[in-house]
Design a protein around this motif. Structure first.
Motif, PDB file in Angstrom:
ATOM      1  N   GLN A  35     -52.829 -53.975 -18.078  1.00 41.82           N
ATOM      2  CA  GLN A  35     -53.653 -53.229 -17.237  1.00 41.82           C
ATOM      3  C   GLN A  35     -54.470 -54.360 -16.477  1.00 41.82           C
ATOM      4  OE1 GLN A  35     -54.543 -50.776 -15.070  1.00 41.82           O
ATOM      5  NE2 GLN A  35     -55.287 -49.433 -16.898  1.00 41.82           N
ATOM      6  N   GLY A  36     -54.674 -54.037 -15.218  1.00 37.96           N
ATOM      7  CA  GLY A  36     -55.655 -55.230 -14.440  1.00 37.96           C
ATOM      8  C   GLY A  36     -56.953 -55.223 -14.844  1.00 37.96           C
ATOM      9  N   GLU A  37     -58.086 -55.915 -14.440  1.00 35.54           N
ATOM     10  CA  GLU A  37     -59.219 -56.297 -14.929  1.00 35.54           C
ATOM     11  C   GLU A  37     -60.070 -54.981 -15.073  1.00 35.54           C
ATOM     12  OE1 GLU A  37     -60.814 -59.845 -13.752  1.00 35.54           O
ATOM     13  OE2 GLU A  37     -62.991 -59.293 -14.470  1.00 35.54           O
ATOM     14  N   GLY A  38     -59.831 -54.134 -13.777  1.00 34.28           N
ATOM     15  CA  GLY A  38     -60.812 -53.020 -13.690  1.00 34.28           C
ATOM     16  C   GLY A  38     -60.219 -51.775 -14.178  1.00 34.28           C
ATOM     17  N   GLY A  39     -59.034 -51.959 -14.939  1.00 35.69           N
ATOM     18  CA  GLY A  39     -58.287 -50.658 -15.194  1.00 35.69           C
ATOM     19  C   GLY A  39     -58.930 -50.061 -16.481  1.00 35.69           C
ATOM     20  N   GLY A  40     -58.589 -48.778 -16.736  1.00 33.98           N
ATOM     21  CA  GLY A  40     -59.260 -48.091 -17.941  1.00 33.98           C
ATOM     22  C   GLY A  40     -57.877 -48.064 -18.903  1.00 33.98           C
ATOM     23  N   LEU A  41     -58.149 -46.861 -19.681  1.00 33.84           N
ATOM     24  CA  LEU A  41     -57.516 -46.701 -20.909  1.00 33.84           C
ATOM     25  C   LEU A  41     -56.063 -45.703 -20.489  1.00 33.84           C
ATOM     26  CD1 LEU A  41     -59.825 -45.601 -23.916  1.00 33.84           C
ATOM     27  CD2 LEU A  41     -58.255 -47.612 -23.717  1.00 33.84           C
ATOM     28  N   SER A  49     -52.084 -57.820 -15.169  1.00 35.79           N
ATOM     29  CA  SER A  49     -52.742 -59.210 -15.517  1.00 35.79           C
ATOM     30  C   SER A  49     -52.551 -59.177 -17.129  1.00 35.79           C
ATOM     31  CB  SER A  49     -54.099 -59.077 -15.089  1.00 35.79           C
ATOM     32  OG  SER A  49     -55.014 -58.187 -15.955  1.00 35.79           O
ATOM     33  N   LEU A  50     -53.073 -60.530 -17.322  1.00 38.22           N
ATOM     34  CA  LEU A  50     -53.047 -60.837 -18.872  1.00 38.22           C
ATOM     35  C   LEU A  50     -54.452 -60.824 -19.557  1.00 38.22           C
ATOM     36  CD1 LEU A  50     -50.184 -63.498 -19.164  1.00 38.22           C
ATOM     37  CD2 LEU A  50     -50.281 -61.356 -19.984  1.00 38.22           C
ATOM     38  N   TYR A  51     -55.335 -60.107 -18.452  1.00 39.12           N
ATOM     39  CA  TYR A  51     -56.933 -60.093 -18.539  1.00 39.12           C
ATOM     40  C   TYR A  51     -57.085 -59.703 -20.062  1.00 39.12           C
ATOM     41  CZ  TYR A  51     -61.645 -59.194 -18.106  1.00 39.12           C
ATOM     42  OH  TYR A  51     -63.021 -58.954 -18.300  1.00 39.12           O
ATOM     43  N   SER A 235     -61.954 -50.360 -24.149  1.00 36.42           N
ATOM     44  CA  SER A 235     -61.113 -50.784 -22.953  1.00 36.42           C
ATOM     45  C   SER A 235     -59.700 -51.278 -23.492  1.00 36.42           C
ATOM     46  CB  SER A 235     -61.930 -52.044 -22.769  1.00 36.42           C
ATOM     47  OG  SER A 235     -61.754 -52.941 -23.959  1.00 36.42           O
ATOM     48  N   PRO A 236     -59.026 -51.541 -22.508  1.00 32.64           N
ATOM     49  CA  PRO A 236     -57.406 -51.781 -22.982  1.00 32.64           C
ATOM     50  C   PRO A 236     -57.184 -53.027 -23.846  1.00 32.64           C
ATOM     51  CG  PRO A 236     -57.810 -51.433 -20.461  1.00 32.64           C
ATOM     52  CD  PRO A 236     -58.996 -51.335 -20.931  1.00 32.64           C
ATOM     53  N   VAL A 237     -58.528 -53.459 -24.362  1.00 36.01           N
ATOM     54  CA  VAL A 237     -58.134 -54.803 -25.273  1.00 36.01           C
ATOM     55  C   VAL A 237     -57.855 -54.084 -26.629  1.00 36.01           C
ATOM     56  CG1 VAL A 237     -60.450 -54.753 -26.285  1.00 36.01           C
ATOM     57  CG2 VAL A 237     -59.247 -56.890 -26.166  1.00 36.01           C
ATOM     58  N   LEU A 238     -57.921 -52.907 -26.810  1.00 34.02           N
ATOM     59  CA  LEU A 238     -57.360 -52.225 -27.765  1.00 34.02           C
ATOM     60  C   LEU A 238     -55.871 -52.160 -27.613  1.00 34.02           C
ATOM     61  CD1 LEU A 238     -58.664 -50.648 -30.356  1.00 34.02           C
ATOM     62  CD2 LEU A 238     -58.485 -48.632 -29.165  1.00 34.02           C
ATOM     63  N   TYR A 239     -55.383 -51.826 -26.635  1.00 38.67           N
ATOM     64  CA  TYR A 239     -53.872 -51.852 -26.479  1.00 38.67           C
ATOM     65  C   TYR A 239     -53.089 -53.254 -26.584  1.00 38.67           C
ATOM     66  CZ  TYR A 239     -54.790 -47.279 -24.199  1.00 38.67           C
ATOM     67  OH  TYR A 239     -55.054 -45.887 -23.951  1.00 38.67           O
ATOM     68  N   ALA A 240     -53.875 -54.143 -26.022  1.00 35.44           N
ATOM     69  CA  ALA A 240     -53.668 -55.637 -26.248  1.00 35.44           C
ATOM     70  C   ALA A 240     -53.470 -56.009 -27.557  1.00 35.44           C
ATOM     71  CB  ALA A 240     -54.538 -56.739 -25.413  1.00 35.44           C
ATOM     72  N   LEU A 241     -54.507 -55.652 -28.412  1.00 38.66           N
ATOM     73  CA  LEU A 241     -54.262 -55.979 -29.752  1.00 38.66           C
ATOM     74  C   LEU A 241     -52.926 -55.182 -30.458  1.00 38.66           C
ATOM     75  CD1 LEU A 241     -55.111 -57.416 -32.469  1.00 38.66           C
ATOM     76  CD2 LEU A 241     -56.884 -55.223 -32.680  1.00 38.66           C
ATOM     77  N   GLY A 242     -53.068 -53.999 -30.118  1.00 37.30           N
ATOM     78  CA  GLY A 242     -52.008 -53.077 -30.599  1.00 37.30           C
ATOM     79  C   GLY A 242     -50.473 -53.607 -30.219  1.00 37.30           C
ATOM     80  N   THR A 243     -50.387 -53.992 -28.953  1.00 34.03           N
ATOM     81  CA  THR A 243     -49.084 -54.508 -28.457  1.00 34.03           C
ATOM     82  C   THR A 243     -48.726 -55.697 -29.242  1.00 34.03           C
ATOM     83  OG1 THR A 243     -49.780 -53.844 -26.209  1.00 34.03           O
ATOM     84  CG2 THR A 243     -47.737 -55.352 -26.463  1.00 34.03           C
TER      85      THR A 243
END
Lengths: 278, 287
Positions: A35-41, A49-51, A235-243
């Motif tokens: 997800q891009g920087e301003g994106g949500g869940l 992005s790799l933000y 925030s999608p940081v949770l998804y990044a960790l999950g991935t």
């Protein structure tokens, strides 16, 4: 070959839907973690992005992710080795009746069906009441073994139920000692199943949450860290960790499956060595 | 001969001693301690050894307990129903419709791989689907099925059960597939030769022979659901409770004696349920 019936196609479609049900959500968060920087869940994606992955590496506020990953990895390896060794020994012993074998069998089943929170609570109480500190490598380690050992043993029971004992008898007739029989005959035959036990040991430990909740002490394992994040990170940081953890799990699973396949192939290529004077 | 048998017994006991030690320290002792502590008294900041039945009296005297136990059984029963339906169908497809062993193994592995990944991540991954603005709601709105987002998709009993089915169907597929693979195919041919149609073969041959697998899967699913506390918390958004959550709430408040009492009642409930199920199947023979 008989022609395919209509039920085959119906069931195939059903199976495909089931696979979609199994993998769909995980794939979705895989996509959303870019997800891009301003994106949500949820969708829509606001750019790609790799933000959130960078965020994961930098942001210290989410906690000690790398430390917890290292701990989970080390713990997984410890649990894996002990599970394999203890399950093989147990599996070998359970081929014959011995005093207490029934009680021990029911304990194994109890260990499997007991609600995880009881292990967490009980081991936590045991350590605190005896004045010991809970730590992931002692109390956490033991608690996880109560979950991985029953699986390892059930696999070993299944393996030895299908084991042809005439190989062992042949080895014994040829004068092999019990240790030689085990080392040169039994272990090589059951080796591929041991890969399975190791896979269970590592992954069940690496993902275990409930049994380490009260037994890991002040240093969290990765699942505990992730669980902590679910309550305060939105925030999608949770998804990044999950991935990332899912990809890591998939690499581990893939490695184990490759080892098992190579072993099977080598065995098939070698075939029988009877009459070759090996 | 007697000496030989003694030797075997000694070596067997030596071989299981690590196993026995782990189970003794991390299973038996903790359970004993939970039983003991369930009779203790708790103050706000410590627990005091005692022998009183207060914790149990409070537990059985509170209407919350009964609601929560009812909820636990409700989740177990509904989840069981769906997992058995799904699990049986999938296992049946793999065992009887896929014709080569390589494909059977490949598709079977495809079903089992999620089992080896993190449960928490798999729960989290429902958020983008079920959320208020999630995929399910926006799809239904764009199709014109609904006008406003459905609120009960995420953080509801529906979500809890969906997550349970998602997480635990594997535990049905594996044992059922295992028993189905051991069914002698000639039995099915015999049934067909005798004039049975597909449905009759399924009902009179395959299902009876698959019962042990269904039983083992049932034991797994029922115990996992009854002992759960994270799925219910996470997927219901803390709006529903089962016994596991009751215990974990007490633990969070450091009320160990009352958590212990609830835990013992839960353990007995699970063991009685399993005891009943085990009457129908001999696990060791079925592996």
């Amino acid at each position: 070959m008989e022609p395919r019936t209509r039920s085959f196609y119906v069931l195939s479609a059903f199976f495909a839907l089931f696979i979609l049900f199994l993998y769909g959500p995980t794939i979705t968060i895989g996509i959303l973690s870019f997800q891009g920087e301003g994106g949500g869940l949820t969708f829509p994606m606001r750019g790609v992005s790799l933000y959130w992955f960078y965020d994961l590496f930098e942001q210290q506020a989410v906690g000690d992710i790398w430390g917890s990953f290292r701990r989970s990895f080390a713990l997984g390896l410890m649990v894996m080795v002990v599970t394999v060794v203890v399950s093989v020994m147990g599996g070998l012993a359970f081929r014959r009746k011995f005093p207490g074998s029934n009680i021990l069998f029911y304990l194994i089943i109890t260990s499997l069906v007991i609600p995880s929170i009881l292990i967490s609570l009980g081991v936590g109480l045991l350590f605190s009441q005896s004045g010991l500190n809970v730590h992931w490598s002692t109390s956490g380690f033991g608690s996880q073994l109560t979950w991985t050992l029953p699986f390892g043993l059930l696999i070993m029971f299944a393996v030895f139920n299908r084991f042809d004992t005439s190989y062992e008898e042949a080895a014994r007739d040829l004068g092999a000692t019990p240790w030689q029989t085990l080392h040169h005959v039994v272990l090589p035959i059951i080796a591929p199943s041991l890969i399975g036990v190791a896979l269970f040991g590592f992954t069940l430990s690496y993902d275990e949450f409930a049994r380490t909740l009260l037994t890991a002490g002040s240093y969290n394992t990765l699942p505990l860290e992730i669980y902590g994040m679910t309550t305060n990170v939105t925030s999608p940081v949770l998804y990044a960790l999950g991935t990332l953890t899912t990809v890591f799990s998939l690499i581990v699973i893939g490695t184990f499956l490759c080892i098992a396949m190579v072993m099977n192939r080598r065995r098939a290529l070698k075939g029988s060595d009877s009459g070759k004077g090996v | 001969m007697k000496k030989l048998r003694n030797n075997f017994a000694v070596s067997s006991l030596l071989m299981v001693s690590p196993l026995a030690a782990v189970l003794l320290i991390f299973l038996v002792l903790p359970i004993v301690l939970i039983v003991v502590v369930s009779f203790w008294r708790a103050t706000e900041f410590s627990i005091i050894p005692a022998f009183e039945l207060d914790n149990y009296e409070f537990l059985f005297g509170s209407p919350v307990t009964y609601t929560v136990f009812f909820n636990t059984f409700k989740y177990a029963l509904i989840t069981w129903f769906f997992t058995v339906l799904l699990g049986f169908t999938i296992a049946y497809y793999l065992a009887f419709h896929i014709r080569t062993l390589t494909w059977q193994i490949a598709l079977f592995l495809l079903c089992t791989i999620p089992f080896w990944t993190s449960n928490i991540i798999r729960m989290i991954s429902w958020i983008p689907f079920l959320g208020r603005n999630g995929i399910a709601n926006s799809t239904l709105i764009s199709w014109g099925v609904i006008d406003e987002p459905i609120e009960w998709l995420l953080f509801s009993d529906f979500a809890v059960i969906l997550a349970f089915v998602h997480l635990y169907t594997l535990f049905m597929v594996v044992p059922i597939f295992n028993t189905m693979m051991r069914i002698d195919k000639s039995l099915i041919e015999a049934a067909r030769d005798a004039g049975a149609n597909g449905a009759q073969i399924l009902w009179n041959v395959i299902i009876p022979l698959t019962k042990p697998g269904i039983m083992i899967g049932t034991i797994f699913v029922v115990t996992l659901v009854m002992g759960d506390f994270i799925t219910v918390r996470f997927m219901s958004g803390s709006q529903s409770a089962n016994v596991g959550r009751l215990i974990s709430n007490d633990i969070a408040l450091l009320q160990y004696p009352s958590a212990s009492a609830t835990a013992i009642v839960l353990l007995l409930t699970v063991l009685i349920t399993i005891g009943i199920l085990l009457r129908f199947v001999d696990i060791r023979k079925e592996l």
